[in-house]
Design an enzyme around this catalytic site. Sequence first.
Site, PDB file in Angstrom:
ATOM      1  N   GLY A  46       0.923  -1.230   0.071  1.00 45.56           N
ATOM      2  CA  GLY A  46       0.034  -0.060  -0.051  1.00 45.56           C
ATOM      3  C   GLY A  46       0.844   1.256   0.172  1.00 45.56           C
ATOM      4  N   CYS A  47       1.691   1.195   0.940  1.00 45.97           N
ATOM      5  CA  CYS A  47       2.798   2.450   0.885  1.00 45.97           C
ATOM      6  C   CYS A  47       3.469   2.660  -0.431  1.00 45.97           C
ATOM      7  CB  CYS A  47       3.552   2.244   2.193  1.00 45.97           C
ATOM      8  SG  CYS A  47       2.782   2.173   3.742  1.00 45.97           S
ATOM      9  N   THR A  48       4.010   1.667  -0.936  1.00 43.03           N
ATOM     10  CA  THR A  48       4.606   1.766  -2.362  1.00 43.03           C
ATOM     11  C   THR A  48       3.638   2.415  -3.386  1.00 43.03           C
ATOM     12  OG1 THR A  48       6.114  -0.060  -1.769  1.00 43.03           O
ATOM     13  CG2 THR A  48       5.898   0.385  -4.232  1.00 43.03           C
TER      14      THR A  48
END
Length: 153
Positions: A46-48
């Site tokens: 998700g953060c990527t």
Amino acid sequence: MATELKAGDKAPNFTANDQNGAPVSLGDFKGKKVILYFYPKDDTPGCTAESCSFKDNYQSLLSQGFEVIGVSVDDEKSHKKFETKYQLPFTLIADTDHSIVEAYNVWVEKNMYGKKYMGTARATFIINGDGIIDKVIEKVDTKNSSQQVLDLL
């Protein structure tokens, strides 16, 4: 998420190191609009997706006068690896002492598989050139995070 900060509030100032070990303060961006996004962890799906969304629209955000700053509680070395792996063109702040996530009320209790733990809530703050919060995005769409910001402009 119980963000107490809202549009119209003064954005809490901070100074912390970026992925290159250089100190960065919110005050360094006086007169510029800042997209300050908080994310849980470097190099997770998700953060990527969220960070790459900001990377993909970075030029259009810059052309509208924005600076992009990502914040997580990962250390400088982790941020440097994340930046290099995905060629992220913006500042990543290492909030290892949790002072920034706490100032922005995004250090919250989370629950995964029945286990409670403290972690960073995903949130985006749009801050104007006077250091005032214009918008807060609490329900971040990781794949379209930069479009969510652009849609608000």
